[in-house]
Design a protein around this motif. Sequence first.
Motif, short mmCIF file in Angstrom:
data_model
loop_
_atom_site.label_atom_id
_atom_site.label_comp_id
_atom_site.label_asym_id
_atom_site.label_seq_id
_atom_site.Cartn_x
_atom_site.Cartn_y
_atom_site.Cartn_z
N GLY A 230 41.57 31.85 43.92
CA GLY A 230 42.19 32.68 44.94
C GLY A 230 43.68 32.43 45.09
O GLY A 230 44.33 33.00 45.96
N ALA B 3 35.99 28.46 33.40
CA ALA B 3 36.71 29.69 33.09
C ALA B 3 36.29 30.24 31.74
O ALA B 3 35.94 31.42 31.62
CB ALA B 3 38.22 29.44 33.12
N LEU C 291 29.64 35.66 41.60
CA LEU C 291 30.93 36.24 41.24
C LEU C 291 30.95 37.74 41.53
O LEU C 291 31.96 38.28 41.99
CB LEU C 291 31.21 35.98 39.76
CG LEU C 291 31.57 34.53 39.43
CD1 LEU C 291 31.67 34.33 37.92
CD2 LEU C 291 32.90 34.16 40.10
N LEU D 168 31.66 38.07 44.99
CA LEU D 168 33.06 37.74 45.22
C LEU D 168 33.95 38.94 44.93
O LEU D 168 34.80 39.31 45.74
CB LEU D 168 33.45 36.57 44.30
CG LEU D 168 34.41 35.55 44.89
CD1 LEU D 168 34.58 34.40 43.92
CD2 LEU D 168 35.75 36.16 45.21
N PHE D 169 33.72 39.56 43.80
CA PHE D 169 34.52 40.73 43.46
C PHE D 169 34.35 41.82 44.49
O PHE D 169 35.30 42.48 44.90
CB PHE D 169 34.12 41.25 42.08
CG PHE D 169 34.82 40.56 40.97
CD1 PHE D 169 36.13 40.88 40.69
CD2 PHE D 169 34.18 39.61 40.21
CE1 PHE D 169 36.80 40.24 39.65
CE2 PHE D 169 34.84 38.96 39.19
CZ PHE D 169 36.14 39.27 38.90
N GLU E 21 39.28 23.31 35.45
CA GLU E 21 40.09 24.52 35.34
C GLU E 21 39.70 25.33 34.12
O GLU E 21 39.74 26.56 34.14
CB GLU E 21 41.57 24.08 35.22
CG GLU E 21 42.58 25.13 35.57
CD GLU E 21 43.98 24.53 35.61
OE1 GLU E 21 44.14 23.38 35.13
OE2 GLU E 21 44.89 25.20 36.12
N ILE F 29 42.84 33.50 39.62
CA ILE F 29 42.97 34.58 40.61
C ILE F 29 41.70 34.76 41.42
O ILE F 29 41.71 34.79 42.65
CB ILE F 29 43.33 35.91 39.90
CG1 ILE F 29 44.71 35.80 39.26
CG2 ILE F 29 43.28 37.06 40.88
CD1 ILE F 29 45.10 37.01 38.46
N VAL F 30 40.59 34.87 40.71
CA VAL F 30 39.36 35.23 41.40
C VAL F 30 38.70 34.04 42.06
O VAL F 30 38.38 34.07 43.24
CB VAL F 30 38.38 35.91 40.43
CG1 VAL F 30 37.06 36.19 41.14
CG2 VAL F 30 38.97 37.18 39.89
N VAL F 31 38.47 33.01 41.31
CA VAL F 31 37.71 31.90 41.84
C VAL F 31 38.55 31.02 42.76
O VAL F 31 38.15 30.68 43.86
CB VAL F 31 37.11 31.05 40.70
CG1 VAL F 31 36.38 29.86 41.26
CG2 VAL F 31 36.18 31.91 39.86
N HIS G 120 40.16 33.08 36.24
CA HIS G 120 39.57 32.04 37.07
C HIS G 120 40.50 31.68 38.22
O HIS G 120 40.08 31.55 39.37
CB HIS G 120 39.30 30.80 36.19
CG HIS G 120 38.53 29.73 36.86
ND1 HIS G 120 39.13 28.66 37.47
CD2 HIS G 120 37.19 29.56 37.05
CE1 HIS G 120 38.20 27.86 37.99
NE2 HIS G 120 37.01 28.39 37.74
N MET H 156 36.15 40.78 47.88
CA MET H 156 37.49 40.24 47.88
C MET H 156 38.47 41.00 48.77
O MET H 156 39.16 40.41 49.59
CB MET H 156 38.04 40.22 46.45
CG MET H 156 37.74 38.92 45.74
SD MET H 156 38.38 38.94 44.06
CE MET H 156 40.16 38.93 44.36
N ARG H 157 38.49 42.32 48.59
CA ARG H 157 39.46 43.10 49.37
C ARG H 157 38.99 43.29 50.80
O ARG H 157 39.74 43.16 51.75
CB ARG H 157 39.65 44.48 48.75
CG ARG H 157 39.61 44.49 47.27
CD ARG H 157 41.01 44.48 46.70
NE ARG H 157 40.91 44.33 45.25
CZ ARG H 157 41.86 44.68 44.42
NH1 ARG H 157 42.98 45.19 44.87
NH2 ARG H 157 41.71 44.51 43.14
N LEU I 275 32.27 27.55 45.51
CA LEU I 275 32.50 27.28 44.10
C LEU I 275 33.28 25.99 43.92
O LEU I 275 33.05 25.21 42.98
CB LEU I 275 33.27 28.45 43.47
CG LEU I 275 32.45 29.73 43.28
CD1 LEU I 275 33.37 30.91 43.05
CD2 LEU I 275 31.49 29.57 42.12
N ARG J 151 34.68 31.00 47.68
CA ARG J 151 35.53 30.10 46.91
C ARG J 151 35.28 28.66 47.29
O ARG J 151 35.22 27.78 46.43
CB ARG J 151 37.00 30.46 47.17
CG ARG J 151 37.43 31.64 46.36
CD ARG J 151 38.81 32.11 46.72
NE ARG J 151 39.09 33.36 46.05
CZ ARG J 151 39.66 34.41 46.60
NH1 ARG J 151 40.01 34.37 47.87
NH2 ARG J 151 39.87 35.50 45.91
N VAL K 284 41.30 43.11 37.48
CA VAL K 284 40.40 42.64 38.52
C VAL K 284 39.45 43.76 38.93
O VAL K 284 38.24 43.55 39.08
CB VAL K 284 41.20 42.15 39.73
CG1 VAL K 284 40.27 41.89 40.90
CG2 VAL K 284 41.94 40.87 39.38
#
Lengths: 204, 204, 204, 204
Positions: free
Chosen positions: B181, A171, A114, A117-118, A167, B177-179, B175, A121-122, A135, A132, B111
């Motif tokens: 997407g 989370a 994670l 991932l953070f 879900e 948003i990040v995981v 979850h 991301m951008r 995951l 993703r 985020v």
Amino acid sequence: MPISREPTTAEGAAPRGRPRDAGRDAAILDAALQVLTEVGYDQMSVESVAARAGVAKTTIYRRYSDKAAVVVAAVEHRAPASVPRVRSDDLRGALLQVVRWLAREIAEQEVGLLGALFAGMRSDPGLAAGMRRLLHRDEAAMADTSFGKVLARGDRLTPGAAELFAEIAPAVIVHRIVVTGKPCDPAFLEHLVDDILLPLFQRK
Amino acid sequence: MPISREPTTAEGAAPRGRPRDAGRDAAILDAALQVLTEVGYDQMSVESVAARAGVAKTTIYRRYSDKAAVVVAAVEHRAPASVPRVRSDDLRGALLQVVRWLAREIAEQEVGLLGALFAGMRSDPGLAAGMRRLLHRDEAAMADTSFGKVLARGDRLTPGAAELFAEIAPAVIVHRIVVTGKPCDPAFLEHLVDDILLPLFQRK
Amino acid sequence: MPISREPTTAEGAAPRGRPRDAGRDAAILDAALQVLTEVGYDQMSVESVAARAGVAKTTIYRRYSDKAAVVVAAVEHRAPASVPRVRSDDLRGALLQVVRWLAREIAEQEVGLLGALFAGMRSDPGLAAGMRRLLHRDEAAMADTSFGKVLARGDRLTPGAAELFAEIAPAVIVHRIVVTGKPCDPAFLEHLVDDILLPLFQRK
Amino acid sequence: MPISREPTTAEGAAPRGRPRDAGRDAAILDAALQVLTEVGYDQMSVESVAARAGVAKTTIYRRYSDKAAVVVAAVEHRAPASVPRVRSDDLRGALLQVVRWLAREIAEQEVGLLGALFAGMRSDPGLAAGMRRLLHRDEAAMADTSFGKVLARGDRLTPGAAELFAEIAPAVIVHRIVVTGKPCDPAFLEHLVDDILLPLFQRK
DNA sequence: AAATAACCGAGACGGTACGTCAAGTCTTGAG
DNA sequence: CTCAAGACTTGACGTACCGTCTCGGTTATTT
């Protein structure tokens, strides 16, 4: 997602030159996983991974485009997503068992993922997509397990229970670990099952 | 968590020397927040923050020990956590409203904060604690709002509804948003309310 | 004194990895020498040297531990100490010629070196030693030239004339330039030769 | 060269406000001299001088425009240039005595001053001029001493002996200390007198 | 048996950002 | 107006990684 030599299709294109040493693949990913879990994503330097794997930095960059790609591969490498077998006649027990496994799984490795991932991301959306996918793969794997079949029993449970589980459970666990900073002890996991999951699945 | 000049206790310690320019405090935090949301945590350089704030880099480092500390302060600075007012007679409407606000809030700023959290978790536990405290603050703030009062009505809702909300809603949104997407569109938020939150709160 | 890769002795130690680009060595030292003579020792920034050499700052720091070390190497690099040839039958002419050359040499580059020497004397004695060694080298080089042989003619000159020359001439010239601040014009150089050096060498 | 409050002319302009504390003047210059001789010119920070003097940085900058100016003032402050009294009938003894004093003087303080001189030469020519003036002052002071009178005895010595002395002795001593790095021990000073100065002064 | 092609270790290289330090200026409050 | 304290700008320092590149040398397959 290693930088593959083989073209996606075809078998005939015989690889020329010296083949990659498979032993090094493993060494790299193991080392990456260790360093990752020890110091976290952005304290992890590619150089330190190389050192621990006993491998040159080049050998890593020949396989992976990016530091982030190394992380993805490392987590992918280790996680066989071996959802534990459960008994079909004990819903609560099954949930508890799986939730316990999930919590350990997340605490041990996915936190690192994670972080990556953070970080990515951008900057690199393609990479984020890769993570993703990874995951997501684990969730999908559940459907084919004994646990998946338990959740799919439409006669007694809410339809869509499997999706709800995927879900909510990860989370809430991630939230617990990262945001709250508290451990996922048995009491918490029972709370998760008894106060959240079961009520949702069993409502008439 | 700025590097404060004043000792935590005591009033008498008259501050000596030129006082810090409060205008610069604000400029720094505003700039940090902008850059953070624009490019993400680790693409954000202290130098760029300084430039945008019209301030020297040292002026930032005098206040904050670290890049991560800047981020905490920035988010802390901006987030008044102004939970929207809700009507007490419409539970579903209230939930929808708050969940919508929460989703926007998280997408826009948290985020970035979470990225910082991941980055600093291992290296600086004190800092991680600071960020957690900050995230927790918002949850606590809800208790005193009209929304908090709606959830606290023990006669019609499950007791502990407020805690459940704080535990589940942000988790599932992050979850998502990040995981996953995927965006938190209205359909998803309705799903969150109708299939998860309401059933949990209204059971019996 | 570059950070050498090769062990001082031994031939067998095969250099591993990509070899350093010799072209960059030269570019760095040339640039350093230019900047040094243009702006003086402590106005010279490593970054500006890198820029002029068309090289990254790290490439300089890989070779030299310090700004001061760059200066030593730069001066060492350039100074071939090509003492001009002189006629053996004209002592005064020979002295004038060499003194003129010495003055130009000192004015152009050694002033920078001396600045570095002053800067590094206390902090890094090893470095100071390096610079002294370098300055000493030039004096030693004179002994093997036509000029050296002229001074070594024990029959007509004071014995030890060469040592006296090395002790006095540079000292007086540096003193003139730095302390007095006046230029080493022909009149001064003649004065140096006629009123100081010749009388000392020719006394019976 | 302190920044004086009094206008160059006039007496009447009564200084208004709180007068400067003369005690601080001394404290500053003493501290500067200490630090200077301990760590050298560019390791000496104005802040450390202020700290040692028990004085605020502002108080220094109110008096001196520059770090270099502080150094000039400091050396100027301490150096009463008290050339030792000599007997007029013993030229060699007089020379030895003065040369010994000169060597100690240079070793103790002028080395620092020279460092400042090198540092400021390019950037601030006015300042360089100030330092030169200071260095020159000491030479001029000699003319009025018993030693100056000894050298001025035109009947037995080369005319211009005083100038020659000022030109050669400090130069050779500085060269010895800085460039050679060796101490000015008695043997060296005798060499300086017997092999350089005396022959020059007594020729014919 | 060569030639070719890719691998591997080692390390140079250009960049970007980091966090620190000192110089010199400016701004408070107190005297 | 002075003084102490410390904020502020500026500019350079030396370090750490990143991802690319260039060496010498090592396997494999292909001719």
